[in-house]
Design a protein around this motif. Sequence first.
Motif, PDB file in Angstrom:
ATOM      1  N   ALA A 160      31.977  14.795  41.235  1.00 18.10           N
ATOM      2  CA  ALA A 160      32.402  14.242  42.524  1.00 18.10           C
ATOM      3  C   ALA A 160      33.050  12.872  42.344  1.00 18.10           C
ATOM      4  O   ALA A 160      32.807  12.163  41.360  1.00 18.10           O
TER       5      ALA A 160
ATOM      6  N   ILE B  65      34.313  23.154  43.656  1.00 20.68           N
ATOM      7  CA  ILE B  65      35.155  23.448  42.492  1.00 20.68           C
ATOM      8  C   ILE B  65      34.827  24.835  41.948  1.00 20.68           C
ATOM      9  O   ILE B  65      35.700  25.575  41.492  1.00 20.68           O
TER      10      ILE B  65
ATOM     11  N   CYS C  60      43.352  16.361  46.750  1.00 24.59           N
ATOM     12  CA  CYS C  60      42.526  17.572  46.725  1.00 24.59           C
ATOM     13  C   CYS C  60      43.012  18.516  45.638  1.00 24.59           C
ATOM     14  O   CYS C  60      44.192  18.537  45.286  1.00 24.59           O
TER      15      CYS C  60
ATOM     16  N   CYS D 211      33.595  21.069  51.128  1.00 24.91           N
ATOM     17  CA  CYS D 211      32.687  20.681  50.041  1.00 24.91           C
ATOM     18  C   CYS D 211      33.248  19.532  49.214  1.00 24.91           C
ATOM     19  O   CYS D 211      32.476  18.830  48.543  1.00 24.91           O
ATOM     20  N   THR D 212      34.557  19.328  49.211  1.00 27.70           N
ATOM     21  CA  THR D 212      35.170  18.294  48.368  1.00 27.70           C
ATOM     22  C   THR D 212      35.754  17.157  49.204  1.00 27.70           C
ATOM     23  O   THR D 212      36.738  16.536  48.805  1.00 27.70           O
TER      24      THR D 212
ATOM     25  N   TRP E 100      29.963  19.024  45.900  1.00 26.24           N
ATOM     26  CA  TRP E 100      31.344  18.898  45.385  1.00 26.24           C
ATOM     27  C   TRP E 100      31.556  19.911  44.251  1.00 26.24           C
ATOM     28  O   TRP E 100      32.549  20.638  44.231  1.00 26.24           O
ATOM     29  N   SER E 101      30.618  19.964  43.292  1.00 25.95           N
ATOM     30  CA  SER E 101      30.741  20.902  42.173  1.00 25.95           C
ATOM     31  C   SER E 101      30.790  22.343  42.670  1.00 25.95           C
ATOM     32  O   SER E 101      31.501  23.180  42.103  1.00 25.95           O
TER      33      SER E 101
ATOM     34  N   VAL F 165      41.509  12.556  41.303  1.00 16.78           N
ATOM     35  CA  VAL F 165      40.333  12.629  42.188  1.00 16.78           C
ATOM     36  C   VAL F 165      40.060  11.273  42.828  1.00 16.78           C
ATOM     37  O   VAL F 165      39.778  11.182  44.031  1.00 16.78           O
TER      38      VAL F 165
ATOM     39  N   ARG G 265      30.204  15.942  53.755  1.00 27.63           N
ATOM     40  CA  ARG G 265      30.039  17.263  53.135  1.00 27.63           C
ATOM     41  C   ARG G 265      28.797  17.959  53.711  1.00 27.63           C
ATOM     42  O   ARG G 265      27.818  17.293  54.049  1.00 27.63           O
TER      43      ARG G 265
END
Length: 553
Positions: free
Chosen positions: A457, A477, A507, A525-526, A473-474, A502, A533
């Motif tokens: 993140a 991805i 994005c 999520c990102t 965040w992960s 990032v 989030r």
Amino acid sequence: MMENVEEQEQVPICDFCDDALRKPATNTCINCSASYCKAHFNTQHHRPDQSKHVVVPPTCRRSDYVCPEHDEVVQMFCQVEQKALCVLCVNLGTHKEHDVLRLDVAMRAKKEVLQADLDYLENAIATSEAEVNNLIVVTDKVKERAQMIKDNIEHAIDEAKLEFEKVERELIEQVKKEEQNFSTKVNIEIDISIQDQEMMTNIKSKTNAVLECTFPIVFLKRYQDLESNRKPDVRKSLTMDLKNEMMKKLLNIEGMKEFKVNELISSQTRQETNLLREPMKSINEQKEVWTIPSQSLQIENEIYTGSITKVFTGHFDGNQVIIKQAIHEQYKLKLIAEARIMKELQHPRILHLFGIVTIDPCMIVTELMEKGDLKHYLRNLEEKTLHPVMNRMMLQVAEGMSFMQRKGYVHTDLRTSNVLLDDKLNCKIAGLHEARQTLGKAFYFGEGHQLPIRWTAVETLKTSLFTSKSDVWSFGILITELYSYGALPYSGKNNNEVMDLVIRGECIDSPGDCPESVCKLMRKCTLTDPRDRPTFEELCADPDLQTRMKSHQ
């Protein structure tokens, strides 16, 4: 009164039929005040000059079609007074300033208004039915989750009972062995001390009386020490009390010489004191169910060798398993730490730990996942048509991470290579060696720790602090990995370029074959601000994801 009502509801009889026929009328002329059957309607005098007559159904009342003031047929309608008018009413000037329409035009307008109201009511009813159906679906989900929680609690209770019974049996066996060892030691000491056969026989017969009072005390002492860990001064006091009790017993035995009694008491007390001084194992120091003997493992093929561990396939307790073995003793603590984390995180969506071998070489034993890790499975697919299964995979990973979040753990390295698949393509989270229990707070790895840049993140790249929102965040991805069939995130850029991208707030590109609803979930999520989030619990309850899951079941 009732008779009048019945007469009004009856169909009129044709005025031109003979008394014998008396056919029912099909039309009534308001001007003539006469009713006609079908046959006479076509033959009577009013037909050639129909403009002078007003024909209505025979069941209608004349008052509905005739002005009560002028006894003329109504042909107009006043919009102001909402009243039917005849031609005289209009010509006399009472309604000149009013909006007057022809009666048939006003009736059509009224009908359109009523039809619009009816359509509105039908739409409202349809909307209410949809909301009721949604509430029924939500209620079913709540019931299903409540049943699942109940089943998990019952299963946990059953496992706890089995574990308690096992520990109880081991404690009883241990106490029995200690009693047997103590009895053997006492008999051997007596045989060595007493040379005279006659005296030895006499002492043996009297020793049984001593043992009758000693064993219960020893047993009680063992149990009390196990429960409350008495201090050394308490143990010494108990030993002296036991010695005095034995003295009283032996002094009452006839024919025993005083010096032999003292000798026996001294020997007996020494053995009891030594026994009480032996270290006592607490309940926590008993053998854990997670510790397994190495001889119970059947190691077969080596499938991987890393810098820290070797990985083998094998069998344990009738199950195919994966055995991870530390290469050097210095890595033993890392394996033990990983096993402790896996022991705390027992969940259907997290890799199951069978146990750990603590003696050298140190090994941890986990379940075998037949399809391997998710990344290589996606890359090796021949037909790239896995969308229905991907929805289920996303939900299963979110469920496992939601459990970790509730337990206060942060994974720190969530990606497809750390998600394993069984033969039915069910997902389980692995790679827990870097997981940490933060209990809702941020965790700092420190300098020198290598971050998984492409899955890390933005706030972690800046501060090296991990939270549960960093795992979210992960997860975003990971979604792009899924829909790009295992492709490397930020393909075509090196790690430094990824970090710059990032940190600037740009994005990651959405995969070309990714549905819009999934792209929207990935972008949530990102988000740059971790507070914006969603949590993993919110992701599990996401309506779009649930709908897509149901549509492909």
